[in-house]
Design an enzyme around this catalytic site. Sequence first.
Site, mmCIF file in Angstrom:
data_model
loop_
_atom_site.group_PDB
_atom_site.id
_atom_site.type_symbol
_atom_site.label_atom_id
_atom_site.label_comp_id
_atom_site.label_asym_id
_atom_site.label_seq_id
_atom_site.Cartn_x
_atom_site.Cartn_y
_atom_site.Cartn_z
ATOM 1 N N CYS A 62 -11.483 -21.888 6.972
ATOM 2 C CA CYS A 62 -11.453 -22.073 5.518
ATOM 3 C C CYS A 62 -11.179 -23.525 5.166
ATOM 4 O O CYS A 62 -10.264 -24.147 5.717
ATOM 5 C CB CYS A 62 -10.386 -21.166 4.908
ATOM 6 S SG CYS A 62 -10.296 -21.265 3.104
ATOM 7 N N CYS A 145 -12.414 -17.731 0.527
ATOM 8 C CA CYS A 145 -11.426 -16.888 1.193
ATOM 9 C C CYS A 145 -12.109 -16.061 2.267
ATOM 10 O O CYS A 145 -13.129 -15.414 2.011
ATOM 11 C CB CYS A 145 -10.705 -15.961 0.205
ATOM 12 S SG CYS A 145 -9.355 -15.036 0.973
ATOM 13 N N TYR A 282 10.575 7.335 2.030
ATOM 14 C CA TYR A 282 9.816 6.225 1.444
ATOM 15 C C TYR A 282 8.327 6.579 1.473
ATOM 16 O O TYR A 282 7.496 5.855 2.018
ATOM 17 C CB TYR A 282 10.075 4.921 2.190
ATOM 18 C CG TYR A 282 11.534 4.627 2.447
ATOM 19 C CD1 TYR A 282 12.348 4.072 1.473
ATOM 20 C CD2 TYR A 282 12.109 4.928 3.682
ATOM 21 C CE1 TYR A 282 13.685 3.813 1.720
ATOM 22 C CE2 TYR A 282 13.456 4.673 3.937
ATOM 23 C CZ TYR A 282 14.234 4.121 2.952
ATOM 24 O OH TYR A 282 15.564 3.866 3.202
ATOM 25 N N GLU A 302 10.614 9.883 -2.295
ATOM 26 C CA GLU A 302 10.243 8.571 -2.822
ATOM 27 C C GLU A 302 11.142 8.222 -3.993
ATOM 28 O O GLU A 302 11.433 9.067 -4.846
ATOM 29 C CB GLU A 302 8.784 8.575 -3.265
ATOM 30 C CG GLU A 302 8.330 7.323 -4.000
ATOM 31 C CD GLU A 302 8.577 6.036 -3.207
ATOM 32 O OE1 GLU A 302 9.000 5.037 -3.834
ATOM 33 O OE2 GLU A 302 8.361 6.035 -1.979
ATOM 34 N N ASP A 346 8.901 4.851 6.390
ATOM 35 C CA ASP A 346 8.216 3.570 6.203
ATOM 36 C C ASP A 346 9.039 2.780 5.191
ATOM 37 O O ASP A 346 8.688 2.689 4.015
ATOM 38 C CB ASP A 346 6.790 3.805 5.699
ATOM 39 C CG ASP A 346 5.980 2.521 5.601
ATOM 40 O OD1 ASP A 346 6.534 1.446 5.896
ATOM 41 O OD2 ASP A 346 4.801 2.598 5.217
ATOM 42 N N CYS A 372 7.482 -3.263 8.744
ATOM 43 C CA CYS A 372 6.747 -4.462 8.341
ATOM 44 C C CYS A 372 7.600 -5.715 8.532
ATOM 45 O O CYS A 372 7.222 -6.792 8.076
ATOM 46 C CB CYS A 372 6.292 -4.350 6.883
ATOM 47 S SG CYS A 372 7.656 -4.232 5.696
#
Length: 421
Positions: A62, A145, A282, A302, A346, A372
């Site tokens: 890029c 992008c 979650y 949740e 999660d 994550c």
Amino acid sequence: MQVHIDALGAEGHGLARLPDGGTLFVPGALPGEAVRVLPTGGGQALLEEIITPSPDRVDPVCALFGRCGGCSVQYMSLPLSLRWKVDIVTRALQAAGYADVPVMTPWQALPRTRRRVDLAFRRVDQGIALGLHRRRGDVVDMTECHVLEPALFALLAPLRQMLHSLPAVRRGGDLQINMLDSGPDLLLATDGPPGNDDRRILAHFAGEQRIPRISYRPPASHDVPETVAQTATVWHEFSGVRTAPPPGAFLQPSRSGEDAIRQAVLHSLPAKRIKGDIIELYAGCGTLSFALATRGRVMAHEGDEAAFNCLRQACGGTRVQAFHRDLNRQPVMANVLAKAGAVVLDPPHAGAGAQLAQITDGKPLHVIYVSCNPTALRRDAAALRQAGYRLERLTVIDQFLWSTEVESVCLFTRPPPPRRR
């Protein structure tokens, strides 16, 4: 000074070990390279010259690389990037006390497959700059992008023209785009309140660009977004179940990445019949819930009200039962988790927090953890190890190409209690 780069740090910076036992972190350097650097203090150095380049060094794809705040390691080949991310997660789990980390085949996204993005925009002399923030600076106009889906990127040019005409845009604002199955879903925030002219312009734009919904986010983050233009039904499918996601709903970055996470979770479930309910923590809008329901009854929890409502409305006729619960303030208790056939979580970037203590007290036989954040994973995995859990399986998933972000799916198990005669 001239140094040899031995490894990569967690931020993708080259790491050089010095003769005196110290280390230098060199942004832009790769393992195996001999480089000339300028030390700047604090164990950091500026890369001045690459004397011997690595075979994994590539030209950035890029033209905006180095200015745009998105990709940070485009000089690194994608195979090396995946090996490095596997190493990050592996070392996090080893630091948590798991000496033997059973790594499954890792997965990596393809370029131009990202379906969600958070952008900023600012008025400039020529119109609107729309893109990501320059590192510690202003917005860099995203004229190119290699990460976004082509259909999402193609929307940016007409968005610039529309935003330039909005009276509510005084200096700038923010824009989130989700590519749902029904089409682009936009969540807009501006530094001025939307008036009748803004609503007329947004409604015309939605019809012209075939955008099912455009919502406006008030300045106070706790306020519910307002739908300012809607031309069609908003929907998205998770494992064949149609849902109606709220504005700004969380989606996995790519469709293929979502499927990779889902398959890793399903493969981590017990092969035989699951004894007890699957407790999902979650759950969001149901990214995993309906896939889990193919293996047993799912108790899905949740905390976000909008996501919970989306999940609850889609549960009819499925084996998913939704519960609205703030898991940081009111975690699912240990005595409930102890009876689960499997616990799937999660958690947010910060980790499982108070909920993890209930998991380690309840000691369900199978805990499937979707992470994550390797730092939070290390902390939570250490607590699971202290509670007697073994690490049975690790799948590393790279959905964020040319970045330092990495996701993983871990299966933790503990031996069942001995049977009584």
